[in-house]
Motif scaffolding. Structure first.
Motif, PDB file in Angstrom:
ATOM      1  N   LEU A 427       0.833  -1.207   0.000  1.00  0.00           N
ATOM      2  CA  LEU A 427       0.000   0.000   0.000  1.00  0.00           C
ATOM      3  C   LEU A 427       0.868   1.258   0.000  1.00  0.00           C
ATOM      4  N   LYS A 428       1.935   1.260   0.787  1.00  0.00           N
ATOM      5  CA  LYS A 428       2.841   2.416   0.823  1.00  0.00           C
ATOM      6  C   LYS A 428       3.434   2.673  -0.568  1.00  0.00           C
ATOM      7  N   GLY A 429       3.854   1.601  -1.236  1.00  0.00           N
ATOM      8  CA  GLY A 429       4.407   1.754  -2.578  1.00  0.00           C
ATOM      9  C   GLY A 429       3.371   2.257  -3.567  1.00  0.00           C
ATOM     10  N   HIS A 430       2.158   1.731  -3.455  1.00  0.00           N
ATOM     11  CA  HIS A 430       1.079   2.171  -4.336  1.00  0.00           C
ATOM     12  C   HIS A 430       0.798   3.663  -4.150  1.00  0.00           C
ATOM     13  N   ILE A 431       0.727   4.101  -2.914  1.00  0.00           N
ATOM     14  CA  ILE A 431       0.444   5.511  -2.629  1.00  0.00           C
ATOM     15  C   ILE A 431       1.581   6.404  -3.106  1.00  0.00           C
ATOM     16  N   ALA A 432       2.818   5.954  -2.910  1.00  0.00           N
ATOM     17  CA  ALA A 432       3.968   6.760  -3.333  1.00  0.00           C
ATOM     18  C   ALA A 432       3.928   7.035  -4.834  1.00  0.00           C
ATOM     19  N   LEU A 433       3.595   6.009  -5.623  1.00  0.00           N
ATOM     20  CA  LEU A 433       3.511   6.218  -7.064  1.00  0.00           C
ATOM     21  C   LEU A 433       2.296   7.077  -7.416  1.00  0.00           C
ATOM     22  N   ALA A 434       1.178   6.851  -6.758  1.00  0.00           N
ATOM     23  CA  ALA A 434      -0.029   7.636  -7.038  1.00  0.00           C
ATOM     24  C   ALA A 434       0.183   9.116  -6.759  1.00  0.00           C
ATOM     25  N   ARG A 435       1.038   9.451  -5.783  1.00  0.00           N
ATOM     26  CA  ARG A 435       1.287  10.836  -5.393  1.00  0.00           C
ATOM     27  C   ARG A 435       2.423  11.482  -6.195  1.00  0.00           C
ATOM     28  N   ALA A 436       3.018  10.738  -7.102  1.00  0.00           N
ATOM     29  CA  ALA A 436       4.229  11.217  -7.785  1.00  0.00           C
ATOM     30  C   ALA A 436       3.973  12.499  -8.566  1.00  0.00           C
ATOM     31  N   VAL A 437       4.957  13.385  -8.511  1.00  0.00           N
ATOM     32  CA  VAL A 437       5.013  14.592  -9.336  1.00  0.00           C
ATOM     33  C   VAL A 437       6.339  14.533 -10.086  1.00  0.00           C
ATOM     34  N   PHE A 438       6.324  14.834 -11.381  1.00  0.00           N
ATOM     35  CA  PHE A 438       7.543  14.636 -12.176  1.00  0.00           C
ATOM     36  C   PHE A 438       7.570  15.599 -13.353  1.00  0.00           C
ATOM     37  N   PRO A 439       8.771  15.970 -13.816  1.00  0.00           N
ATOM     38  CA  PRO A 439       8.881  16.905 -14.939  1.00  0.00           C
ATOM     39  C   PRO A 439       8.554  16.233 -16.272  1.00  0.00           C
ATOM     40  N   GLU A 440       8.115  17.030 -17.213  1.00  0.00           N
ATOM     41  CA  GLU A 440       7.866  16.545 -18.568  1.00  0.00           C
ATOM     42  C   GLU A 440       9.110  15.840 -19.091  1.00  0.00           C
ATOM     43  N   GLY A 441       8.915  14.717 -19.758  1.00  0.00           N
ATOM     44  CA  GLY A 441      10.029  13.938 -20.289  1.00  0.00           C
ATOM     45  C   GLY A 441      10.445  12.782 -19.400  1.00  0.00           C
ATOM     46  N   THR A 442       9.813  12.652 -18.226  1.00  0.00           N
ATOM     47  CA  THR A 442      10.159  11.566 -17.308  1.00  0.00           C
ATOM     48  C   THR A 442       9.698  10.225 -17.872  1.00  0.00           C
ATOM     49  N   ARG A 443      10.544   9.220 -17.730  1.00  0.00           N
ATOM     50  CA  ARG A 443      10.220   7.871 -18.171  1.00  0.00           C
ATOM     51  C   ARG A 443       9.733   7.032 -16.988  1.00  0.00           C
ATOM     52  N   GLY A 444       8.970   6.010 -17.283  1.00  0.00           N
ATOM     53  CA  GLY A 444       8.438   5.157 -16.225  1.00  0.00           C
ATOM     54  C   GLY A 444       9.508   4.514 -15.375  1.00  0.00           C
ATOM     55  N   SER A 445      10.648   4.162 -15.994  1.00  0.00           N
ATOM     56  CA  SER A 445      11.723   3.520 -15.240  1.00  0.00           C
ATOM     57  C   SER A 445      12.327   4.450 -14.189  1.00  0.00           C
ATOM     58  N   GLN A 446      12.144   5.768 -14.373  1.00  0.00           N
ATOM     59  CA  GLN A 446      12.715   6.731 -13.431  1.00  0.00           C
ATOM     60  C   GLN A 446      11.875   6.885 -12.162  1.00  0.00           C
ATOM     61  N   ILE A 447      10.615   6.478 -12.214  1.00  0.00           N
ATOM     62  CA  ILE A 447       9.766   6.607 -11.024  1.00  0.00           C
ATOM     63  C   ILE A 447       9.332   5.253 -10.470  1.00  0.00           C
ATOM     64  N   ASP A 448       9.745   4.180 -11.122  1.00  0.00           N
ATOM     65  CA  ASP A 448       9.383   2.833 -10.659  1.00  0.00           C
ATOM     66  C   ASP A 448       9.822   2.589  -9.224  1.00  0.00           C
ATOM     67  N   ILE A 449      10.955   3.165  -8.830  1.00  0.00           N
ATOM     68  CA  ILE A 449      11.494   2.953  -7.481  1.00  0.00           C
ATOM     69  C   ILE A 449      10.527   3.405  -6.394  1.00  0.00           C
ATOM     70  N   LEU A 450       9.660   4.369  -6.708  1.00  0.00           N
ATOM     71  CA  LEU A 450       8.721   4.860  -5.701  1.00  0.00           C
ATOM     72  C   LEU A 450       7.838   3.735  -5.177  1.00  0.00           C
ATOM     73  N   ALA A 451       7.406   2.860  -6.074  1.00  0.00           N
ATOM     74  CA  ALA A 451       6.522   1.765  -5.666  1.00  0.00           C
ATOM     75  C   ALA A 451       7.277   0.625  -5.000  1.00  0.00           C
ATOM     76  N   ARG A 452       8.574   0.532  -5.226  1.00  0.00           N
ATOM     77  CA  ARG A 452       9.353  -0.608  -4.716  1.00  0.00           C
ATOM     78  C   ARG A 452      10.094  -0.300  -3.408  1.00  0.00           C
ATOM     79  N   LEU A 453      10.395   0.980  -3.154  1.00  0.00           N
ATOM     80  CA  LEU A 453      11.277   1.304  -2.042  1.00  0.00           C
ATOM     81  C   LEU A 453      10.801   0.759  -0.690  1.00  0.00           C
ATOM     82  N   PRO A 454       9.505   0.869  -0.354  1.00  0.00           N
ATOM     83  CA  PRO A 454       9.090   0.301   0.937  1.00  0.00           C
ATOM     84  C   PRO A 454       9.362  -1.195   1.041  1.00  0.00           C
TER      85      PRO A 454
END
Length: 590
Positions: A427-454
């Motif tokens: 759930l923590k990982g799911h929420i972290a990705l759902a709350r993500a804010v990122f600059p234009e041009g960001t790739r999915g691989s660059q924010i994948d860690i948000l869901a995995r870190l917990p």
């Protein structure tokens, strides 16, 4: 069944010997490299008994192996039992690749058979490069000679997909493709992916279970649009529609002679989804331009009408899912089974307006079955639910106004401390990705860690992707975007719809996955860039019974409470008083 598999492999080896082949490679694919395929092309399933949607079988005269990814490790190990087929787990460092296996098990100058119609040119080139001193025979289709009761190709009627759901006419889509990508009168684009053809032409079909596509090919140039499709699938209404759109029709099987007659031109195609036989049909004078399909990106960016439609579909899906959760809670002591779960979900969704069918076969895994990522209950495995442990339910629907995909893991009663911890980490990982804010041009691989870190912080992980694109009344798994550890050069664009589905799977114990669909929307201008964020558009309560609240942050608790308020405010007006009362409790602040 496994004795039949052994006999089929023995018969295949006999054919291999007669054709001087020392090995054959049998992938999971049709001529369009579809994820889900008609029964006619399920050769890998026929030869191995493994029913998963991904995997490749390699057979030599003395060995047989199946390569598949982490979604199917447990399923494959069960289905391959007593077949003499060895499971090779793709993604693990100790697993040899298919080419490494062949090089270590075949003598020099051995011949390897493949089916040119079901092998993509990109894969063929990799094999050709890596299999030094071995020869690929691209015209080997030995299973055709052995499969006596092979199903026929589908013959169901194609139909028009109304512009009020598609948001754009086929003519406007074709003109956009021409303006952007067909800049010369001597250039053509060969389109083989079934979802891309359906999207361009605003047509749909019912030939592949859960995927409303039409088996066909398409060739576009500045002046012409040629569709290759079985004429028996074209009704008078569709025939008129295609003519009005200036689309020429040809028989499906005529794609190969048509290509062979093209001269002095450039043909662009995607080597990942274009089979070897198609490229072999082209004359030497043709300039072959291999590039990722430009159609995939156009299709992935939802237009205004598509976004309005999918949000309406989500409300309907949320109503059905809320009714399902009430039914589940009411009947948990009534000996309901995993198959009952699937049947009830289908029943409740079918009561919703514009429902066409499921977007994939429901995954309902109780306790240890939840650890099988793509589990499907059968009469032999069908577990009876009890008021304890976790139930993982991954399901989706096809409505004319959109495709849905949702996973909920539900605490049916008493949980172990490990189950509670795992549930909360996911759930923590799911929420972290759902709350993500990122600059234009960001790739999915660059924010994948948000869901995995917990999970990583607790020395846990999951091996599947965190997010995949979802089609619009099309395939539930689409690209070109993704959110996963593997690098993908496609950035996340405004209007892309992607899943958010971290998980964790403990063999022989339990599985946890929480999935919503998220839409990329603007966050505003900022330093050096425009910024984007996600809007969660799935509407269904997230089970709170297994949460260890102490390890959630204030921001995570606020996100969950805000999400549940949105769910209640949106769905309650569509429910009766008792259902509203249940939903109010299910979405109460924690």
């Amino acid at each position: 069944m496994n004795s039949k598999i052994k006999q089929r492999i023995n018969n295949l080896r006999g054919k291999m010997q007669a054709h001087d082949l020392q090995a054959v490679i049998i992938p999971t694919s049709d001529p369009h490299m579809s994820e889900y395929i008609p029964d006619h092309w399920k050769t890998r399933e026929w030869i191995s008994g493994f029913t998963g949607s991904a995997g490749t079988v390699v057979i030599t005269q003395t060995k047989a192996g199946l390569w598949t990814d982490s979604r199917y490790y447990l399923q494959a190990s069960q289905q391959l039992a007593n077949t003499n087929i060895i499971l090779y787990k793709d993604g693990l460092k100790e697993t040899p690749t298919i080419t490494q296996f062949l090089k270590s098990n075949l003598p020099s100058k051995s011949n390897i058979g493949i089916n040119s119609e079901t092998t993509p040119i990109e894969t063929y080139r990799i094999w050709e490069k890596e299999l030094i001193n071995l020869s690929l025979n691209a015209d080997s289709n030995l299973i055709q000679e052995l499969w006596d009761d092979r199903p026929e190709l589908p013959k169901s009627q194609a139909y028009i997909y109304d512009e009020k759901y598609a948001g754009k006419s086929s003519k406007s889509k074709i003109e956009e493709i021409r303006d952007k990508y067909i800049t010369s009168s001597s250039k053509k684009i060969l389109i083989t992916a079934l979802d891309e053809i359906a999207w361009i032409l605003n047509i749909r079909g019912q030939e592949i279970q859960n995927n409303p596509v039409v088996i066909s090919y398409l060739i576009l140039s500045q002046k012409s649009c040629d569709l290759f499709i079985d004429s028996k699938k074209i009704s008078d209404e569709l025939k008129k529609y295609l003519k009005d759109q200036s689309i020429n029709t040809h028989e499906y099987k005529d794609i190969y002679p048509f290509l062979s007659k093209i001269h002095e031109t450039e043909i662009q195609y995607d080597p990942k989804v274009t089979n070897v036989k198609l490229t072999q049909s082209l004359q030497r004078s043709v300039v072959k331009k291999e590039t990722p399909s430009p159609i995939a990106l156009l299709k992935a960016i939802r237009n205004k009408k598509e976004i309005e439609n999918i949000k309406r579909a989500m409300i309907k899906d949320g109503i059905a899912l809320t009714k399902f959760l009430i039914w589940l809670e009411t009947n948990i002591n009534s000996s309901i089974t995993e198959i009952d779960i699937s049947n009830q979900l289908y029943k409740l969704r079918s009561q919703q307006d514009l429902f066409i069918g499921e977007s994939f076969d429901t995954i309902a895994g109780y306790k240890e079955h939840g650890a099988i990522v793509h589990y499907k209950a059968t009469q032999d495995t069908n577990a009876t639910l009890k008021p304890k442990g976790l139930l993982l339910v991954d399901s989706g629907a096809q409505y004319l106004d959109g495709t849905t995909d949702i996973t909920r893991t539900i605490a049916l009663g008493e949980l172990s401390s490990e189950e509670k911890l795992d549930y909360t980490l996911v759930l923590k990982g799911h929420i972290a990705l759902a709350r993500a804010v990122f600059p234009e041009g960001t790739r999915g691989s660059q924010i994948d860690i948000l869901a995995r870190l917990p999970l990583w912080e607790n020395r846990k992980n999951f091996l599947h992707g965190t997010g995949h694109g979802v089609g619009h009344f099309l395939c539930v798994h689409e690209g070109p975007q993704s959110i996963r550890m593997n690098e993908n050069p496609i950035p996340l664009h405004l209007g892309m719809l992607t899943s958010n589905e971290p998980g964790v799977y403990i063999d022989n114990s339990h599985g946890v996955r929480i999935e919503n669909l998220i839409l990329v929307i603007p966050f505003g201008d900022g330093l050096y860039s425009n910024y984007y964020k996600f809007e969660t558009i799935t509407l269904c309560p997230i089970c709170t019974k297994g949460i260890v609240k102490e390890i959630l942050t204030d921001q995570e608790i606020q996100w969950l409470n805000d999400y549940h308020k949105k769910v209640y405010d949106t769905l309650a007006k569509h429910l009766n008083n008792k259902e509203q009362e249940w939903l109010k409790k299910a979405t109460a602040k924690i």
